[in-house]
Design a protein around this motif. Sequence first.
Motif, PDB file in Angstrom:
ATOM      1  N   TYR A 145      66.447  22.581 119.050  1.00  0.00           N
ATOM      2  CA  TYR A 145      65.820  22.947 117.782  1.00  0.00           C
ATOM      3  C   TYR A 145      66.644  23.979 117.026  1.00  0.00           C
ATOM      4  N   ALA A 146      67.944  23.988 117.252  1.00  0.00           N
ATOM      5  CA  ALA A 146      68.802  24.994 116.615  1.00  0.00           C
ATOM      6  C   ALA A 146      68.756  24.872 115.100  1.00  0.00           C
ATOM      7  N   PHE A 147      68.755  23.630 114.593  1.00  0.00           N
ATOM      8  CA  PHE A 147      68.796  23.463 113.136  1.00  0.00           C
ATOM      9  C   PHE A 147      67.537  23.992 112.456  1.00  0.00           C
ATOM     10  N   PRO A 148      66.321  23.527 112.860  1.00  0.00           N
ATOM     11  CA  PRO A 148      65.127  24.105 112.225  1.00  0.00           C
ATOM     12  C   PRO A 148      65.058  25.612 112.392  1.00  0.00           C
ATOM     13  N   PHE A 149      65.501  26.102 113.541  1.00  0.00           N
ATOM     14  CA  PHE A 149      65.470  27.547 113.812  1.00  0.00           C
ATOM     15  C   PHE A 149      66.328  28.295 112.798  1.00  0.00           C
ATOM     16  N   GLU A 150      67.540  27.787 112.571  1.00  0.00           N
ATOM     17  CA  GLU A 150      68.444  28.448 111.623  1.00  0.00           C
ATOM     18  C   GLU A 150      67.917  28.334 110.203  1.00  0.00           C
ATOM     19  N   VAL A 151      67.335  27.169 109.873  1.00  0.00           N
ATOM     20  CA  VAL A 151      66.779  26.993 108.527  1.00  0.00           C
ATOM     21  C   VAL A 151      65.675  28.009 108.286  1.00  0.00           C
ATOM     22  N   THR A 152      64.826  28.220 109.302  1.00  0.00           N
ATOM     23  CA  THR A 152      63.758  29.210 109.175  1.00  0.00           C
ATOM     24  C   THR A 152      64.330  30.583 108.881  1.00  0.00           C
ATOM     25  N   SER A 153      65.393  30.930 109.577  1.00  0.00           N
ATOM     26  CA  SER A 153      65.953  32.267 109.377  1.00  0.00           C
ATOM     27  C   SER A 153      66.536  32.399 107.975  1.00  0.00           C
ATOM     28  N   VAL A 154      67.136  31.312 107.463  1.00  0.00           N
ATOM     29  CA  VAL A 154      67.670  31.374 106.093  1.00  0.00           C
ATOM     30  C   VAL A 154      66.529  31.534 105.098  1.00  0.00           C
ATOM     31  N   ILE A 155      65.428  30.812 105.320  1.00  0.00           N
ATOM     32  CA  ILE A 155      64.275  30.929 104.417  1.00  0.00           C
ATOM     33  C   ILE A 155      63.765  32.362 104.407  1.00  0.00           C
ATOM     34  N   LEU A 156      63.686  32.970 105.593  1.00  0.00           N
ATOM     35  CA  LEU A 156      63.213  34.353 105.682  1.00  0.00           C
ATOM     36  C   LEU A 156      64.147  35.283 104.921  1.00  0.00           C
ATOM     37  N   LEU A 157      65.455  35.043 105.066  1.00  0.00           N
ATOM     38  CA  LEU A 157      66.436  35.875 104.375  1.00  0.00           C
ATOM     39  C   LEU A 157      66.255  35.773 102.871  1.00  0.00           C
ATOM     40  N   VAL A 158      66.073  34.526 102.393  1.00  0.00           N
ATOM     41  CA  VAL A 158      65.871  34.316 100.965  1.00  0.00           C
ATOM     42  C   VAL A 158      64.626  35.063 100.499  1.00  0.00           C
ATOM     43  N   ALA A 159      63.558  35.005 101.304  1.00  0.00           N
ATOM     44  CA  ALA A 159      62.317  35.689 100.933  1.00  0.00           C
ATOM     45  C   ALA A 159      62.549  37.194 100.852  1.00  0.00           C
ATOM     46  N   ILE A 160      63.313  37.742 101.791  1.00  0.00           N
ATOM     47  CA  ILE A 160      63.582  39.187 101.774  1.00  0.00           C
ATOM     48  C   ILE A 160      64.349  39.563 100.499  1.00  0.00           C
ATOM     49  N   VAL A 161      65.404  38.786 100.200  1.00  0.00           N
ATOM     50  CA  VAL A 161      66.203  39.076  99.008  1.00  0.00           C
ATOM     51  C   VAL A 161      65.328  38.967  97.764  1.00  0.00           C
ATOM     52  N   GLY A 162      64.490  37.931  97.718  1.00  0.00           N
ATOM     53  CA  GLY A 162      63.594  37.749  96.580  1.00  0.00           C
ATOM     54  C   GLY A 162      62.670  38.936  96.401  1.00  0.00           C
ATOM     55  N   ALA A 163      62.085  39.405  97.505  1.00  0.00           N
ATOM     56  CA  ALA A 163      61.168  40.540  97.439  1.00  0.00           C
ATOM     57  C   ALA A 163      61.898  41.765  96.916  1.00  0.00           C
ATOM     58  N   MET A 164      63.136  41.966  97.383  1.00  0.00           N
ATOM     59  CA  MET A 164      63.907  43.120  96.931  1.00  0.00           C
ATOM     60  C   MET A 164      64.164  43.040  95.425  1.00  0.00           C
ATOM     61  N   VAL A 165      64.521  41.828  94.952  1.00  0.00           N
ATOM     62  CA  VAL A 165      64.831  41.665  93.527  1.00  0.00           C
ATOM     63  C   VAL A 165      63.606  42.001  92.681  1.00  0.00           C
ATOM     64  N   ILE A 166      62.443  41.476  93.095  1.00  0.00           N
ATOM     65  CA  ILE A 166      61.220  41.726  92.328  1.00  0.00           C
ATOM     66  C   ILE A 166      60.890  43.212  92.333  1.00  0.00           C
ATOM     67  N   ALA A 167      60.990  43.839  93.480  1.00  0.00           N
ATOM     68  CA  ALA A 167      60.650  45.255  93.587  1.00  0.00           C
ATOM     69  C   ALA A 167      61.588  46.098  92.735  1.00  0.00           C
ATOM     70  N   LYS A 168      62.874  45.754  92.747  1.00  0.00           N
ATOM     71  CA  LYS A 168      63.863  46.520  91.989  1.00  0.00           C
ATOM     72  C   LYS A 168      63.599  46.422  90.493  1.00  0.00           C
ATOM     73  N   ARG A 169      63.310  45.206  90.028  1.00  0.00           N
ATOM     74  CA  ARG A 169      63.122  44.995  88.603  1.00  0.00           C
ATOM     75  C   ARG A 169      61.972  45.854  88.101  1.00  0.00           C
ATOM     76  N   ARG A 170      60.907  45.950  88.900  1.00  0.00           N
ATOM     77  CA  ARG A 170      59.750  46.692  88.453  1.00  0.00           C
ATOM     78  C   ARG A 170      60.027  48.186  88.354  1.00  0.00           C
ATOM     79  N   SER A 171      60.864  48.684  89.261  1.00  0.00           N
ATOM     80  CA  SER A 171      61.070  50.136  89.275  1.00  0.00           C
ATOM     81  C   SER A 171      62.033  50.579  88.176  1.00  0.00           C
ATOM     82  N   ASP A 172      62.823  49.631  87.622  1.00  0.00           N
ATOM     83  CA  ASP A 172      63.794  50.036  86.593  1.00  0.00           C
ATOM     84  C   ASP A 172      63.127  50.333  85.253  1.00  0.00           C
TER      85      ASP A 172
END
Lengths: 172, 330
Positions: A145-172
């Motif tokens: 299950y290496a492929f689904p496992f890695e895909v999950t981790s990429v999705i999580l990474l994208v979510a983290i980056v997305g959350a950071m972008v939204i949070a940053k925009r609001r504070s500016d």
Amino acid sequence: MELLLFLVLAFAAIVAALLVVTHRHPVYSALFLVVTMLCIAFLFLLLRAEFLWVMQIAVYAGAVMVLFLFVIMLLDLRREERPWRFPEHRLQVGAGVILAAALAAQLLVAAVAVRAPAGAGPFPPAVVAARGNTQLLGRLLYTEYAFPFEVTSVILLVAIVGAMVIAKRRSD
Amino acid sequence: MLAFLAVALVKIVVVFGCLLLTVAYMTWAERKVVGDLQVRLGPNRVGPFGLLQPIADGIKLLCKEEIVPSHADRAIYLLAPAISLAPAFIAFAVIPFGDTTTLFGLLREPVAMVITDINVGVLYIFGIASLGVYGIVLAGWSSNNKYALLGGLRASAQMISYELSMGLSIVGVVMLAGSLSLVDIVNAQARWPFVVPQILGFGIFFCCALAETNRAPFDLPEAETELVAGFHVEYSSMKFAMFFMAEYANMITAAALATTLFLGGWRGPFLPPLAWFLLKMLALLYVFIWIRATLPRFRYDQLMAFGWKRLLPLALANLVIAAAVAPWWR
């Protein structure tokens, strides 16, 4: 003994889950959800799935619910603003009843119609006991299950980056 | 079945009793050591060398008036100290104190000197530790006090941040030992303790342990000068004492865990296993107190920057080192 433990845990999980939705106070609801998570964790333990047991406690009962509590406390949701009334909320009630009935029907079908395949699978209890639950799980995750496992981790990474972008925009 | 239950119960009672006693005397030791380091005497009136001080303190705290703030959320306010204390004690269940013992020939079969050896012991301690945050968050919230809420939020943000680096610093040990069971990890250190290849991991673990237990220099949640006392400001009597007991019990667990994971646990030449275990654990606890008496407190942004920008990358680097060493080590 095992049956007794199962009954106690299952009962506690259901009662706590009911209290999550019926309790007026959001903080109490969150705490009862923690209780439900803990009960489910120990149901995993009864099935000899030690890794899932610990992960359920650490991730769901621990990390996720602490974040829930954080949000509830910071928003200071002291009490439900408007009490629940029937005629006003009939659409929601209708939708809820239908969804609940559909879910119950699915569960019934699953419990009655679906039979586990006969004979031992690739991981009978003897193999698991000899090689270790966690070790087998880790091996499967990183091979089959290496492929689904890695895909999950990429999705999580994208979510983290997305959350950071939204949070940053609001504070500016 | 009955014999199994009896042995388990006896072990639990003995370990619990010893742990409570150690917690009580850690308060004495802390005051004595800090006193020494500041060229004072420390407690010296109750009993010889002030040795009965913890008992006097206990009686005093039990007899004090219990106050519940009028707008507090009563149920959670009363429950929070217990939620904070219980995980601190439960985590000790998987820590091995020695190999096996027959109690000097009193028992027919040797008994393992660990309450229970589960195959996910390391993860178990992390799971339980993540529950300890609840006591602090709920105490801060239910007191209905701004300072308490701020202290509670600070404490939990800190604990969540440092849990990550702590977990990563342990992965190296798990890779070298090839097991998540604490008994197996101690056995894997028969030749060399893991502090030798994992000196960086040990340092990271120790820093994180200080932060996880909210000890100086990471004691911002209890910073008297800015938060009065943090999450337990509204607590009095035995409830207040329970938070302190939880802090000391957490310290002891952290020291015992560091001993088990990095310093070879109960292994050592000449002395009996239990003596080695206690010696290593007490040495680490001394360092805890020493650091408290030496270092000033971090600022909050320094604390977060240190956790995320220093410790976390270092922990990842340590993981690479562990991966490089692992094939030769085993």
